[in-house]
Design a protein around this motif. Structure first.
Motif, PDB file in Angstrom:
ATOM      1  N   LEU A 172       1.030  16.581  14.651  1.00 39.28           N
ATOM      2  CA  LEU A 172       0.657  15.328  13.989  1.00 39.28           C
ATOM      3  C   LEU A 172       1.853  14.382  14.014  1.00 39.28           C
ATOM      4  O   LEU A 172       2.461  14.078  13.007  1.00 39.28           O
ATOM      5  N   ASN A 173       2.139  13.937  15.187  1.00 45.75           N
ATOM      6  CA  ASN A 173       3.269  13.065  15.467  1.00 45.75           C
ATOM      7  C   ASN A 173       2.850  11.616  15.193  1.00 45.75           C
ATOM      8  O   ASN A 173       1.779  11.192  15.620  1.00 45.75           O
ATOM      9  N   PRO A 174       3.664  10.836  14.508  1.00 49.63           N
ATOM     10  CA  PRO A 174       3.298   9.442  14.221  1.00 49.63           C
ATOM     11  C   PRO A 174       2.915   8.623  15.456  1.00 49.63           C
ATOM     12  O   PRO A 174       2.136   7.682  15.345  1.00 49.63           O
ATOM     13  N   GLN A 175       3.419   8.992  16.615  1.00 51.71           N
ATOM     14  CA  GLN A 175       3.047   8.218  17.807  1.00 51.71           C
ATOM     15  C   GLN A 175       1.581   8.425  18.187  1.00 51.71           C
ATOM     16  O   GLN A 175       1.034   7.662  18.965  1.00 51.71           O
ATOM     17  N   GLU A 218      -7.662   1.213  10.198  1.00 52.98           N
ATOM     18  CA  GLU A 218      -6.293   0.727  10.417  1.00 52.98           C
ATOM     19  C   GLU A 218      -5.983   0.568  11.902  1.00 52.98           C
ATOM     20  O   GLU A 218      -5.353  -0.394  12.320  1.00 52.98           O
ATOM     21  N   PHE A 246      -5.610  10.118  14.731  1.00 48.41           N
ATOM     22  CA  PHE A 246      -5.781  11.000  13.579  1.00 48.41           C
ATOM     23  C   PHE A 246      -7.191  10.950  13.006  1.00 48.41           C
ATOM     24  O   PHE A 246      -7.657  11.921  12.426  1.00 48.41           O
ATOM     25  N   ASN A 255      -7.912   5.616   8.492  1.00 47.33           N
ATOM     26  CA  ASN A 255      -7.212   5.661   9.772  1.00 47.33           C
ATOM     27  C   ASN A 255      -8.001   4.925  10.857  1.00 47.33           C
ATOM     28  O   ASN A 255      -7.428   4.168  11.638  1.00 47.33           O
ATOM     29  N   GLU A 289      -0.783   8.584  15.759  1.00 49.84           N
ATOM     30  CA  GLU A 289      -1.486   8.281  14.519  1.00 49.84           C
ATOM     31  C   GLU A 289      -2.833   7.587  14.743  1.00 49.84           C
ATOM     32  O   GLU A 289      -3.766   7.768  13.974  1.00 49.84           O
ATOM     33  N   HIS A 290      -2.940   6.838  15.820  1.00 52.39           N
ATOM     34  CA  HIS A 290      -4.204   6.140  16.094  1.00 52.39           C
ATOM     35  C   HIS A 290      -5.326   7.117  16.479  1.00 52.39           C
ATOM     36  O   HIS A 290      -6.485   6.732  16.530  1.00 52.39           O
TER      37      HIS A 290
END
Length: 180
Positions: free
Chosen positions: A55-58, A96, A63, A93, A60-61
């Motif tokens: 679950l890497n922030p890069q 966003e 998730f 998510n 996040e789209h």
């Protein structure tokens, strides 16, 4: 689905050796979803938990799809409070990051959730929105899934002619989705 799981498990070994974290995220998620579709909830949970280290922030789209799969698993296991919490994360998510797939699936599961909670009118609105967005996307899998939910929603409203129409549409897409 078992063939797909076999393929994904082979791919998992390859990606593990090269440490492609995005592919690992996707593969664990896909294996979990496949087991969920087969009703093997323990295996689904095992593989969906396998996503967590990636679950890497890069990513996040993406998730919303992961949250949706977890929400659906909890919904199927009738853990409605957990499903509702995960569904809220899915909505947040997906909105966003403007994830079309996430928004479609969130509408679909929200409709299923509202049907289970005895709110057929609310369920219909979400089912219809999810279906319309799926048709707009042109993705057969999403049309297949949302047409089934819309059919059930019409049935709860005693609109059986419309329920039958969307059940037939669901069946028409079944062969196409299975072939893919």
């Amino acid at each position: 689905d078992l063939d797909a799981i076999g393929y994904y498990k082979s791919e998992l070994e390859v990606q593990n050796s090269v440490q492609d974290t995005f592919r690992m995220f996707a593969i664990y998620n896909n294996i979990g979803k496949a087991f969920l579709g087969l009703g093997y909830y323990d295996s689904a949970r095992h593989y969906l938990r396998g996503v967590e280290p990636f679950l890497n922030p890069q990513f996040e789209h993406f998730f919303s799809i992961y949250f949706f799969n977890l929400a659906e698993l909890n919904f199927e296991e009738q853990k409605f409070d957990q499903a509702d919490s995960l569904l809220k994360l899915t909505w947040e998510n997906a909105n966003e990051f403007n994830s079309g797939r996430g928004i479609i699936r969130a509408n679909q599961l929200q409709a299923e959730y509202d049907m289970a909670m005895g709110k057929p009118n609310d369920a219909f609105e979400f089912a219809k929105t999810g279906y319309d967005l799926a048709v707009e996307s042109g993705v057969k899998e999403l049309i297949y899934l949302t047409s089934k939910t819309l059919s059930r929603s019409y049935g709860m409203l005693n609109e059986f002619e419309e329920a039958y129409k969307y059940e037939q549409l669901h069946e028409q897409y079944l062969d196409s989705v299975q072939n893919v």
